[in-house]
Design an enzyme around this catalytic site. Sequence first.
Site, short mmCIF file in Angstrom:
data_model
loop_
_atom_site.label_atom_id
_atom_site.label_comp_id
_atom_site.label_asym_id
_atom_site.label_seq_id
_atom_site.Cartn_x
_atom_site.Cartn_y
_atom_site.Cartn_z
N SER A 100 0.86 -1.18 0.00
CA SER A 100 0.00 0.00 0.00
C SER A 100 0.90 1.24 0.00
CB SER A 100 -0.89 0.01 1.24
OG SER A 100 -0.10 0.21 2.40
N HIS A 118 -13.63 -2.67 4.27
CA HIS A 118 -12.27 -2.88 4.78
C HIS A 118 -12.28 -3.05 6.28
CE1 HIS A 118 -10.50 -0.80 1.04
NE2 HIS A 118 -10.10 -2.05 1.02
N GLY A 119 -11.38 -3.88 6.79
CA GLY A 119 -11.27 -4.05 8.23
C GLY A 119 -12.28 -5.06 8.74
N HIS A 147 -12.10 -6.94 -2.53
CA HIS A 147 -11.49 -6.15 -1.45
C HIS A 147 -12.34 -6.27 -0.20
CE1 HIS A 147 -8.44 -3.43 -3.46
NE2 HIS A 147 -8.94 -4.09 -4.47
N GLY A 148 -11.73 -5.97 0.94
CA GLY A 148 -12.51 -5.91 2.18
C GLY A 148 -13.16 -7.22 2.54
N GLY A 149 -12.42 -8.31 2.38
CA GLY A 149 -13.01 -9.64 2.61
C GLY A 149 -12.85 -10.17 4.02
N SER A 150 -12.19 -9.41 4.90
CA SER A 150 -11.99 -9.90 6.28
C SER A 150 -13.35 -10.18 6.92
CB SER A 150 -11.26 -8.86 7.12
OG SER A 150 -9.96 -8.66 6.63
N ASN A 190 -7.94 -9.58 -1.66
CA ASN A 190 -7.00 -8.88 -0.79
C ASN A 190 -7.15 -9.32 0.66
OD1 ASN A 190 -6.38 -7.53 -3.11
ND2 ASN A 190 -6.74 -5.48 -2.29
N GLU A 231 -9.21 2.14 5.61
CA GLU A 231 -7.95 1.45 5.39
C GLU A 231 -6.90 2.45 4.98
OE1 GLU A 231 -6.83 -2.65 3.33
OE2 GLU A 231 -7.04 -1.08 1.85
N GLU A 255 -10.90 0.39 -9.40
CA GLU A 255 -12.04 0.20 -8.50
C GLU A 255 -13.19 1.08 -8.92
OE1 GLU A 255 -11.35 -0.40 -4.37
OE2 GLU A 255 -13.16 0.63 -3.72
N ASP A 310 -7.34 3.65 -7.68
CA ASP A 310 -8.65 3.67 -7.02
C ASP A 310 -9.21 5.08 -7.07
OD1 ASP A 310 -10.85 3.71 -5.46
OD2 ASP A 310 -9.89 2.95 -3.64
N ASP A 319 -1.21 -1.43 -4.12
CA ASP A 319 -2.61 -1.38 -3.67
C ASP A 319 -3.20 0.03 -3.91
OD1 ASP A 319 -4.87 -2.43 -2.50
OD2 ASP A 319 -4.03 -2.67 -0.49
N HIS A 320 -4.44 0.22 -3.46
CA HIS A 320 -5.18 1.49 -3.62
C HIS A 320 -4.33 2.74 -3.85
CE1 HIS A 320 -9.11 -0.06 -2.27
NE2 HIS A 320 -8.37 -0.91 -1.58
ZN LIG Z 1 -8.90 -2.62 -0.71
#
Ligand SMILES: [Zn+2]
Length: 356
Positions: free
Chosen positions: A61, A225-226, A262-265, A284, A181, A173, A143, A108-109
């Site tokens: 990033s 994200h997160g 993205h943001g798959g947590s 990601n 993030e 994106e 992005d 990244d972004h």
């Molecule tokens: Zn992302």
Amino acid sequence: MGLLDIVPAGVLTGDNVRKLFDYAKQNKFAIPAINVTSSSTANAVLEAARDIKSPIIIQVSQGGSAYFAGKGLANDKQQASIAGAVAAAHHVRTVAKAYGVPVVLHSDHCAHKLLPWFDGMLEADEAYFKEHQEPLFSSHMLDLSEESKEENIATCVKYFKRMVPIGLWLEMEIGITGGEEDGVDNTGVDNASLYTQPEDIYDVYKALSEVGPNFSIAAAFGNVHGVYKPGNVKLQPELLGKHQAFTSAKVGAEKPLYLVFHGGSGSTKDEIKTAVSYGVVKMNVDTDTQFAYLAGIRDFVINKKDYLHAQVGNPEGADKPNKKFYDPRVWVREGEKTLSVRVKEACADLGNVDRL
Ligand SMILES: [Zn+2]
């Protein structure tokens, strides 16, 4: 046919990146993209990929790049982020072949205000291309999802025209990934923009495919994200199927889109599986691997605390040396081990195991 019959080990560029993603799409798996901030974290990611015989995506990033160069450096003109990204790329390039796995090296972004970072990396790619006939990186993300759709697409096209001749992949994106993030706070955006519409995706596809085939789209489908998730935003991976179907009907090709998650947590294994079945080739992973890197170091420090107060003297004797406990190769290594385990888990979730 295994992946190494199709692409070489080491950092991939140009059409080899597309060949890797085509292989993933055809075999219905995706590759995790792990954010790294140091040679230690990068090595742990490569080690995981080597152990499970699979390709991997390593990304930096803007903030992670600055950290890679050193937090003591000024970054008012993105100079630390540029230097750190270039340093990370050279490190990964130097060691990747030794690990024997194909690697996609990605940034990244990059939001509009960070474009000087992007420009700096692109200059490094062009310089590397002059000497080696390939770019330094495999791919970069732009992005511009906070801008209007027209401006987003126009800026991507402008940069993509410069990237195609040197063999760089572009990830863009559209729609907004919620959450926060790396200093970009999208926790307050309205819900509609957290879901991209199929028409928007087709507009992107049409504009970029006129320039070249090597691009992917991070489409918002309620991802955040997160690990914090607002209760009224729901992940809708089925939307990705609608994107594929819409563009497929327009261009007459099956699953024409390369999609990025993205943001798959915190996503369920079912949600991930559904997303992959609709052509997600890259997912990601950052939040969970950050925590995993801490875990090994935290446990070591807690368990060995009586050996860490002084260079000499521990419960075994006042004259016993503690060097084998405070040597960074010992305690940082514990973080590398737990990070590596978490990377393997991310690979397993995406079906990215034993793919060489
Ligand atoms: Zn992302």
